[in-house]
Design a protein around this motif. Structure first.
Motif, PDB file in Angstrom:
ATOM      1  N   LEU A  50      28.609  59.195 -14.575  1.00  0.00           N
ATOM      2  CA  LEU A  50      28.845  60.310 -13.650  1.00  0.00           C
ATOM      3  C   LEU A  50      28.697  59.911 -12.190  1.00  0.00           C
ATOM      4  CD1 LEU A  50      27.053  63.245 -15.537  1.00  0.00           C
ATOM      5  CD2 LEU A  50      29.447  62.536 -15.656  1.00  0.00           C
ATOM      6  N   GLY A  51      28.296  58.660 -11.925  1.00  0.00           N
ATOM      7  CA  GLY A  51      28.156  58.199 -10.554  1.00  0.00           C
ATOM      8  C   GLY A  51      27.072  58.914  -9.793  1.00  0.00           C
ATOM      9  N   THR A  52      25.923  59.107 -10.426  1.00  0.00           N
ATOM     10  CA  THR A  52      24.852  59.876  -9.807  1.00  0.00           C
ATOM     11  C   THR A  52      23.762  58.961  -9.254  1.00  0.00           C
ATOM     12  OG1 THR A  52      23.586  60.030 -11.870  1.00  0.00           O
ATOM     13  CG2 THR A  52      25.244  61.707 -11.471  1.00  0.00           C
ATOM     14  N   ASP A  53      22.898  59.528  -8.408  1.00  0.00           N
ATOM     15  CA  ASP A  53      21.750  58.790  -7.915  1.00  0.00           C
ATOM     16  C   ASP A  53      20.527  59.127  -8.758  1.00  0.00           C
ATOM     17  OD1 ASP A  53      21.091  61.348  -7.142  1.00  0.00           O
ATOM     18  OD2 ASP A  53      21.262  60.972  -4.995  1.00  0.00           O
ATOM     19  N   LEU A  54      19.379  58.560  -8.408  1.00  0.00           N
ATOM     20  CA  LEU A  54      18.161  58.759  -9.171  1.00  0.00           C
ATOM     21  C   LEU A  54      17.739  60.221  -9.187  1.00  0.00           C
ATOM     22  CD1 LEU A  54      15.789  57.423 -10.721  1.00  0.00           C
ATOM     23  CD2 LEU A  54      14.613  57.214  -8.521  1.00  0.00           C
ATOM     24  N   ALA A  55      17.943  60.929  -8.077  1.00  0.00           N
ATOM     25  CA  ALA A  55      17.545  62.331  -8.022  1.00  0.00           C
ATOM     26  C   ALA A  55      18.260  63.158  -9.094  1.00  0.00           C
ATOM     27  CB  ALA A  55      17.827  62.903  -6.635  1.00  0.00           C
ATOM     28  N   ALA A  56      19.548  62.892  -9.300  1.00  0.00           N
ATOM     29  CA  ALA A  56      20.296  63.632 -10.324  1.00  0.00           C
ATOM     30  C   ALA A  56      19.748  63.338 -11.712  1.00  0.00           C
ATOM     31  CB  ALA A  56      21.774  63.281 -10.247  1.00  0.00           C
ATOM     32  N   LEU A  57      19.329  62.090 -11.946  1.00  0.00           N
ATOM     33  CA  LEU A  57      18.735  61.757 -13.247  1.00  0.00           C
ATOM     34  C   LEU A  57      17.399  62.472 -13.418  1.00  0.00           C
ATOM     35  CD1 LEU A  57      19.495  57.932 -13.599  1.00  0.00           C
ATOM     36  CD2 LEU A  57      20.869  59.902 -14.292  1.00  0.00           C
ATOM     37  N   GLN A  58      16.631  62.561 -12.347  1.00  0.00           N
ATOM     38  CA  GLN A  58      15.379  63.312 -12.433  1.00  0.00           C
ATOM     39  C   GLN A  58      15.651  64.777 -12.783  1.00  0.00           C
ATOM     40  OE1 GLN A  58      14.216  61.532  -8.424  1.00  0.00           O
ATOM     41  NE2 GLN A  58      12.195  62.061  -9.244  1.00  0.00           N
ATOM     42  N   TRP A  59      16.658  65.362 -12.155  1.00  0.00           N
ATOM     43  CA  TRP A  59      16.982  66.757 -12.450  1.00  0.00           C
ATOM     44  C   TRP A  59      17.538  66.931 -13.854  1.00  0.00           C
ATOM     45  CZ3 TRP A  59      15.067  70.849 -10.549  1.00  0.00           C
ATOM     46  CH2 TRP A  59      14.711  70.923  -9.197  1.00  0.00           C
ATOM     47  N   THR A  60      18.205  65.910 -14.369  1.00  0.00           N
ATOM     48  CA  THR A  60      18.704  65.988 -15.740  1.00  0.00           C
ATOM     49  C   THR A  60      17.554  66.177 -16.718  1.00  0.00           C
ATOM     50  OG1 THR A  60      20.597  64.582 -15.195  1.00  0.00           O
ATOM     51  CG2 THR A  60      20.012  64.767 -17.522  1.00  0.00           C
ATOM     52  N   VAL A  61      16.439  65.525 -16.455  1.00  0.00           N
ATOM     53  CA  VAL A  61      15.240  65.709 -17.275  1.00  0.00           C
ATOM     54  C   VAL A  61      14.523  67.002 -16.904  1.00  0.00           C
ATOM     55  CG1 VAL A  61      12.978  64.741 -17.856  1.00  0.00           C
ATOM     56  CG2 VAL A  61      14.957  63.230 -17.592  1.00  0.00           C
ATOM     57  N   ASN A  62      14.340  67.240 -15.622  1.00  0.00           N
ATOM     58  CA  ASN A  62      13.465  68.320 -15.177  1.00  0.00           C
ATOM     59  C   ASN A  62      14.065  69.704 -15.288  1.00  0.00           C
ATOM     60  OD1 ASN A  62      11.272  66.775 -14.659  1.00  0.00           O
ATOM     61  ND2 ASN A  62      11.551  66.644 -12.451  1.00  0.00           N
ATOM     62  N   ALA A  63      15.377  69.838 -15.214  1.00  0.00           N
ATOM     63  CA  ALA A  63      15.979  71.166 -15.334  1.00  0.00           C
ATOM     64  C   ALA A  63      15.652  71.782 -16.690  1.00  0.00           C
ATOM     65  CB  ALA A  63      17.499  71.066 -15.144  1.00  0.00           C
ATOM     66  N   VAL A 110      27.058  70.174 -13.143  1.00  0.00           N
ATOM     67  CA  VAL A 110      27.300  70.939 -14.371  1.00  0.00           C
ATOM     68  C   VAL A 110      26.302  70.536 -15.452  1.00  0.00           C
ATOM     69  CG1 VAL A 110      28.958  71.388 -16.232  1.00  0.00           C
ATOM     70  CG2 VAL A 110      29.735  71.315 -13.848  1.00  0.00           C
ATOM     71  N   LEU A 111      26.051  69.236 -15.574  1.00  0.00           N
ATOM     72  CA  LEU A 111      25.097  68.762 -16.569  1.00  0.00           C
ATOM     73  C   LEU A 111      23.700  69.324 -16.298  1.00  0.00           C
ATOM     74  CD1 LEU A 111      24.292  66.946 -18.952  1.00  0.00           C
ATOM     75  CD2 LEU A 111      24.032  65.058 -17.316  1.00  0.00           C
ATOM     76  N   ILE A 112      23.282  69.317 -15.045  1.00  0.00           N
ATOM     77  CA  ILE A 112      21.946  69.813 -14.702  1.00  0.00           C
ATOM     78  C   ILE A 112      21.836  71.314 -14.994  1.00  0.00           C
ATOM     79  CG2 ILE A 112      20.397  70.245 -12.757  1.00  0.00           C
ATOM     80  CD1 ILE A 112      21.518  67.560 -11.579  1.00  0.00           C
ATOM     81  N   ALA A 113      22.872  72.074 -14.641  1.00  0.00           N
ATOM     82  CA  ALA A 113      22.852  73.508 -14.918  1.00  0.00           C
ATOM     83  C   ALA A 113      22.800  73.776 -16.420  1.00  0.00           C
ATOM     84  CB  ALA A 113      24.083  74.169 -14.297  1.00  0.00           C
ATOM     85  N   ALA A 114      23.566  73.007 -17.181  1.00  0.00           N
ATOM     86  CA  ALA A 114      23.560  73.178 -18.633  1.00  0.00           C
ATOM     87  C   ALA A 114      22.212  72.788 -19.229  1.00  0.00           C
ATOM     88  CB  ALA A 114      24.681  72.347 -19.265  1.00  0.00           C
TER      89      ALA A 114
END
Length: 506
Positions: A50-63, A110-114
């Motif tokens: 998805l071409g994301t940074d570390l913050a997006a990966l953190q939100w993928t877990v934390n959301a 979209v992934l984080i919201a889901a």
């Protein structure tokens, strides 16, 4: 087919109906458990795709953890009021629908919201799985039914990282989420056909929706500030979010003190031991949340493991818990909680420090045996020592009628601790937005983060030694079958006794 507690549960484990109830609850809880244990293994591949940074990966877990921690007490109350099977099935359907969106997500937002929506579904189905067993089975068979649920759940937890790694390396990370669809397709019709409906006839009044919303928003704002700080610094958005989170947290405490029957009753913290053990829980599960988030990336980005290899490498920790947690619970019953709650975190801290040996070259057979296996094995031993006595002490710290509430609070505290750790550790360790793409940079920050995780465990051990002085009476320990639960992401939930549910106001 509906009943209340007043009718008395009558299903026996050996009957066809009993086997269907166990199957339903195992399938439902496995959906949430698998997503909790496999997501970390998939993070590097998600970031690349998805071409994301570390913050997006953190939100993928934390959301996911954010909505789950904020709503899990409310989810149990909804089941008691409107029907445990109904809310459980709604949670399974919700979770599966959110999983489909995760699997099809075209980008990180979209992934984080889901993932946040997944947490809502998890908050509905997670407390419902054990509550269905509590309400459905004959009292003489209830312990055996919970033991079967725990045993199969432990197997699922052990298989999760291995299965997740295989999916990531094979059909792709999206199948980590899409796997929930066939599980739900079996679980829902079985539940509707074979599981009796039940509810608490004493559940009445208003739900503490305001309390749940304030708690979740406070966590969300603090999490946003911690994740955004490495890139944005002390920007107005970061400082404003931090201040807003603190203010909402204070408002949450004030609200809960003023309500007649709040979601989080302040009176439960009148027990000094209950408060102390929850502080120990915060330390232990904050350390574990940070460890599992970072170590899965370290094994892949720095040591060169595949996703399957990383999941398999971490497997001994869960296997040790599956095999020996019940025995640890029995030992804690005999000697009291003080020694296990002190020795366990210290042993786990040693395992985390041993992870500092993991680096380039650790993906060979020799490297695994000398660098990785000692670390995950020592960590596993530490968790075996501490997790079951921790749960037992929480339940022993309150009267029997509040065991479900106490367990729910302890479970939510553990998830919130992991949430904050995943947000804060990269900031404290100095990880940049692209750190997970650079082996050298990530290795340097990993070496700073692991001692922090170990320090949290040492702090938990010191608090336990100083505050947990009274041995738990023999009748106050957690049931051995519950102690089989592999609590690497949170302690096990205890079904709510036959009293009014938490989260309602009379």
């Amino acid at each position: 087919m509906e009943k209340s507690e007043a009718d008395g549960p009558a299903i026996r484990v050996a009957s066809p109906g009993g086997r269907w109830v166990v199957l339903t609850t195992v399938l439902g809880s496995s959906m949430a458990m698998l997503d909790s244990t496999v997501i970390n293994v998939a993070l590097p591949r998600i970031g690349d795709d998805l071409g994301t940074d570390l913050a997006a990966l953190q939100w993928t877990v934390n959301a996911y953890m954010l909505t789950l921690a904020g709503l899990i007490l409310l989810g149990g109350a909804l089941g008691d009021r409107y029907g445990r099977r109904r809310v459980f099935v709604a949670g399974v359907i919700w979770f599966a629908a959110a999983s489909l969106v995760c699997g099809l997500a075209p980008n990180a937002p979209v992934l984080i919201a889901a993932r946040a929506l997944q947490g809502v579904g998890g908050a509905l189905l997670t407390p419902g799985s054990l509550a269905l067993i509590q309400a459905s089975f004959h009292p003489d068979d209830r312990a055996r039914a919970v033991g079967l649920w725990s045993g199969f759940g432990g197997v699922g937890a052990a298989v999760g990282p291995f299965l997740g790694g295989w999916l990531v390396d094979g059909p792709g990370w999206r199948w980590v989420f899409l796997l929930n669809l066939p599980l739900a397709a079996v679980c829902v019709p079985v539940a509707l056909r074979h599981v009796p409906e039940s509810r608490d006839p004493d559940a009445q009044g208003r739900f503490d929706v305001a309390g749940a919303a304030l708690g979740a928003l406070a966590l969300a704002l603090v999490t946003y500030a911690l994740i955004g700080a490495p890139e944005q610094g002390a920007s107005p958005a970061v400082t404003g979010s931090a201040a807003g989170g603190v203010l909402l947290g204070a408002a949450f405490v004030r609200l809960e003190r003023r309500r007649a029957h709040p979601m989080l009753p302040p009176s439960v913290f009148a027990s000094r031991r209950f408060t102390a053990v929850n502080v120990v829980t915060l330390c232990v599960y904050a350390a574990l949340g940070g460890y599992f988030f970072l170590s899965a990336i370290q094994l892949q980005v720095v040591a060169g493991y595949s996703a399957l290899g990383a999941g398999t490498a971490l497997l001994p920790t869960t296997l040790l818990m599956l095999l020996f947690s019940a025995a640890s619970g029995e030992l804690g019953q005999r000697i009291g909680p003080r020694i296990p709650l002190t020795a366990g975190p210290l042993t786990a801290a040693a395992g985390m420090l041993l992870m500092l040996r993991v680096g380039p070259g650790s993906n060979s057979v020799t490297g695994y045996l000398t660098d990785v296996l000692p670390a995950v094995a020592v960590l596993g031993v530490g968790l075996v020592i501490v997790v079951a006595p921790l749960t037992a002490t929480v339940l022993a710290s309150v009267e029997t009628g509040r065991a479900g509430l106490a367990s729910g609070i302890n479970n939510a505290a553990a998830r919130a601790a992991g949430l904050i750790a995943v947000a804060a550790l990269p900031l404290l360790a100095g990880m940049g937005p692209e750190a997970y793409r650079d082996a050298g940079e990530f290795a340097a920050t990993f070496r700073r983060a692991m001692p922090m995780c170990a320090g949290l465990l040492v702090l938990g051990a010191l608090i336990a030694w100083a505050t947990v002085r009274t041995p738990a009476p023999a009748h106050d320990t957690a049931r051995p079958e519950c102690a089989m639960h592999c609590g690497v992401t949170s302690p096990p939930l205890e079904p709510e006794p036959e009293t009014g549910p938490p989260g309602t106001a009379g």
